[in-house]
Design a protein around this motif. Structure first.
Motif, PDB file in Angstrom:
ATOM      1  N   ARG A 167       0.831  -1.213   0.000  1.00  0.00           N
ATOM      2  CA  ARG A 167       0.000   0.000   0.000  1.00  0.00           C
ATOM      3  C   ARG A 167       0.863   1.260   0.000  1.00  0.00           C
ATOM      4  O   ARG A 167       0.567   2.224  -0.699  1.00  0.00           O
ATOM      5  N   ARG A 168       1.928   1.243   0.778  1.00  0.00           N
ATOM      6  CA  ARG A 168       2.798   2.430   0.879  1.00  0.00           C
ATOM      7  C   ARG A 168       3.686   2.616  -0.343  1.00  0.00           C
ATOM      8  O   ARG A 168       3.991   3.750  -0.720  1.00  0.00           O
ATOM      9  N   TYR A 169       4.125   1.501  -0.939  1.00  0.00           N
ATOM     10  CA  TYR A 169       5.075   1.564  -2.053  1.00  0.00           C
ATOM     11  C   TYR A 169       4.625   0.643  -3.195  1.00  0.00           C
ATOM     12  O   TYR A 169       5.275  -0.365  -3.480  1.00  0.00           O
ATOM     13  N   PRO A 170       3.526   0.991  -3.861  1.00  0.00           N
ATOM     14  CA  PRO A 170       2.986   0.090  -4.887  1.00  0.00           C
ATOM     15  C   PRO A 170       3.941  -0.176  -6.059  1.00  0.00           C
ATOM     16  O   PRO A 170       3.854  -1.232  -6.688  1.00  0.00           O
ATOM     17  N   ASP A 171       4.867   0.742  -6.321  1.00  0.00           N
ATOM     18  CA  ASP A 171       5.807   0.543  -7.428  1.00  0.00           C
ATOM     19  C   ASP A 171       7.121  -0.099  -6.994  1.00  0.00           C
ATOM     20  O   ASP A 171       7.925  -0.486  -7.841  1.00  0.00           O
ATOM     21  N   ASP A 172       7.353  -0.193  -5.687  1.00  0.00           N
ATOM     22  CA  ASP A 172       8.653  -0.659  -5.203  1.00  0.00           C
ATOM     23  C   ASP A 172       8.588  -1.849  -4.243  1.00  0.00           C
ATOM     24  O   ASP A 172       9.622  -2.306  -3.762  1.00  0.00           O
ATOM     25  N   GLY A 191      14.720   3.042  -4.943  1.00  0.00           N
ATOM     26  CA  GLY A 191      13.464   3.644  -5.373  1.00  0.00           C
ATOM     27  C   GLY A 191      12.877   4.509  -4.281  1.00  0.00           C
ATOM     28  O   GLY A 191      13.599   5.197  -3.546  1.00  0.00           O
ATOM     29  N   ALA A 192      11.569   4.452  -4.134  1.00  0.00           N
ATOM     30  CA  ALA A 192      10.855   5.281  -3.162  1.00  0.00           C
ATOM     31  C   ALA A 192      11.094   4.838  -1.719  1.00  0.00           C
ATOM     32  O   ALA A 192      10.970   5.641  -0.793  1.00  0.00           O
ATOM     33  N   ILE A 193      11.446   3.584  -1.516  1.00  0.00           N
ATOM     34  CA  ILE A 193      11.710   3.093  -0.160  1.00  0.00           C
ATOM     35  C   ILE A 193      13.096   3.583   0.245  1.00  0.00           C
ATOM     36  O   ILE A 193      14.086   3.304  -0.438  1.00  0.00           O
ATOM     37  N   THR A 194      13.171   4.310   1.354  1.00  0.00           N
ATOM     38  CA  THR A 194      14.464   4.871   1.766  1.00  0.00           C
ATOM     39  C   THR A 194      15.411   3.760   2.221  1.00  0.00           C
ATOM     40  O   THR A 194      14.975   2.681   2.630  1.00  0.00           O
ATOM     41  N   ASP A 195      16.694   4.065   2.159  1.00  0.00           N
ATOM     42  CA  ASP A 195      17.693   3.101   2.629  1.00  0.00           C
ATOM     43  C   ASP A 195      17.465   2.744   4.093  1.00  0.00           C
ATOM     44  O   ASP A 195      17.602   1.581   4.477  1.00  0.00           O
ATOM     45  N   ASP A 196      17.111   3.733   4.910  1.00  0.00           N
ATOM     46  CA  ASP A 196      16.865   3.470   6.329  1.00  0.00           C
ATOM     47  C   ASP A 196      15.706   2.503   6.522  1.00  0.00           C
ATOM     48  O   ASP A 196      15.749   1.639   7.399  1.00  0.00           O
ATOM     49  N   GLU A 197      14.649   2.643   5.702  1.00  0.00           N
ATOM     50  CA  GLU A 197      13.505   1.741   5.815  1.00  0.00           C
ATOM     51  C   GLU A 197      13.886   0.322   5.396  1.00  0.00           C
ATOM     52  O   GLU A 197      13.444  -0.647   6.015  1.00  0.00           O
ATOM     53  N   VAL A 198      14.720   0.203   4.364  1.00  0.00           N
ATOM     54  CA  VAL A 198      15.175  -1.124   3.936  1.00  0.00           C
ATOM     55  C   VAL A 198      16.012  -1.760   5.038  1.00  0.00           C
ATOM     56  O   VAL A 198      15.818  -2.930   5.376  1.00  0.00           O
ATOM     57  N   LEU A 199      16.920  -0.990   5.630  1.00  0.00           N
ATOM     58  CA  LEU A 199      17.760  -1.521   6.716  1.00  0.00           C
ATOM     59  C   LEU A 199      16.904  -1.949   7.906  1.00  0.00           C
ATOM     60  O   LEU A 199      17.150  -3.002   8.507  1.00  0.00           O
ATOM     61  N   GLU A 200      15.897  -1.155   8.236  1.00  0.00           N
ATOM     62  CA  GLU A 200      14.996  -1.517   9.325  1.00  0.00           C
ATOM     63  C   GLU A 200      14.228  -2.793   8.983  1.00  0.00           C
ATOM     64  O   GLU A 200      14.035  -3.662   9.848  1.00  0.00           O
ATOM     65  N   ALA A 201      13.809  -2.933   7.728  1.00  0.00           N
ATOM     66  CA  ALA A 201      13.092  -4.138   7.300  1.00  0.00           C
ATOM     67  C   ALA A 201      14.002  -5.364   7.363  1.00  0.00           C
ATOM     68  O   ALA A 201      13.564  -6.457   7.739  1.00  0.00           O
ATOM     69  N   VAL A 202      15.276  -5.195   7.019  1.00  0.00           N
ATOM     70  CA  VAL A 202      16.251  -6.287   7.138  1.00  0.00           C
ATOM     71  C   VAL A 202      16.358  -6.705   8.600  1.00  0.00           C
ATOM     72  O   VAL A 202      16.294  -7.899   8.934  1.00  0.00           O
ATOM     73  N   ASP A 203      16.513  -5.724   9.488  1.00  0.00           N
ATOM     74  CA  ASP A 203      16.642  -6.020  10.917  1.00  0.00           C
ATOM     75  C   ASP A 203      15.402  -6.726  11.458  1.00  0.00           C
ATOM     76  O   ASP A 203      15.504  -7.653  12.270  1.00  0.00           O
ATOM     77  N   THR A 204      14.227  -6.307  10.996  1.00  0.00           N
ATOM     78  CA  THR A 204      12.976  -6.919  11.447  1.00  0.00           C
ATOM     79  C   THR A 204      12.870  -8.360  10.948  1.00  0.00           C
ATOM     80  O   THR A 204      12.478  -9.259  11.700  1.00  0.00           O
ATOM     81  N   SER A 205      13.230  -8.593   9.680  1.00  0.00           N
ATOM     82  CA  SER A 205      13.193  -9.950   9.127  1.00  0.00           C
ATOM     83  C   SER A 205      14.156 -10.849   9.888  1.00  0.00           C
ATOM     84  O   SER A 205      13.820 -11.970  10.270  1.00  0.00           O
ATOM     85  N   TYR A 206      15.356 -10.350  10.138  1.00  0.00           N
ATOM     86  CA  TYR A 206      16.363 -11.090  10.897  1.00  0.00           C
ATOM     87  C   TYR A 206      15.830 -11.436  12.294  1.00  0.00           C
ATOM     88  O   TYR A 206      15.891 -12.592  12.725  1.00  0.00           O
TER      89      TYR A 206
END
Length: 110
Positions: A53-58, A77-92
């Motif tokens: 919903r937040r990033y339909p293209d990414d 893309g539209a997802i910031t590097d910080d958000e990707v890093l946070e998502a990595v940490d959450t998945s881990y």
């Protein structure tokens, strides 16, 4: 993705030719591509859909395992590097929490 491998107990594997993943214990927490990363983005598909919903293209549902809350997040893309890093940490963290206690890596400060 260097950040994936900097996490405690993380290691790189290539379980299928051409597919690079980051694991902790014997479980995958990130599928590493050149332009994207596949991560566990929620405990359920509904929770992971927030990314769509937040990033339909990414952000997109991962093939085969998407029903379990896995998404592919586009890098640069539209997802910031910080958000990707946070998502990595959450998945881990999600994968570590599901490992038997004997297979969990020691965490900093513990």
């Amino acid at each position: 993705m260097d950040h994936c491998l900097s996490l405690p107990g993380a290691w790189s594997d290539q379980p299928w030719e051409g597919d690079h993943v980051a694991k902790v214990g014997d479980k995958i927490f990130a599928f590493i591509g050149e332009t994207s990363v596949g991560l566990k983005c929620g405990r359920s598909r509904d929770e992971a859909d927030e990314w769509l919903r937040r990033y339909p293209d990414d952000a997109s549902v991962m093939a085969y395992i998407g029903r379990y809350g896995w998404n592919t997040l586009k890098l640069g893309g539209a997802i910031t590097d910080d958000e990707v890093l946070e998502a990595v940490d959450t998945s881990y963290a999600d994968v570590v929490a599901r490992l038997p206690k004997a297979k969990r890596p020691p965490q900093p400060g513990s």
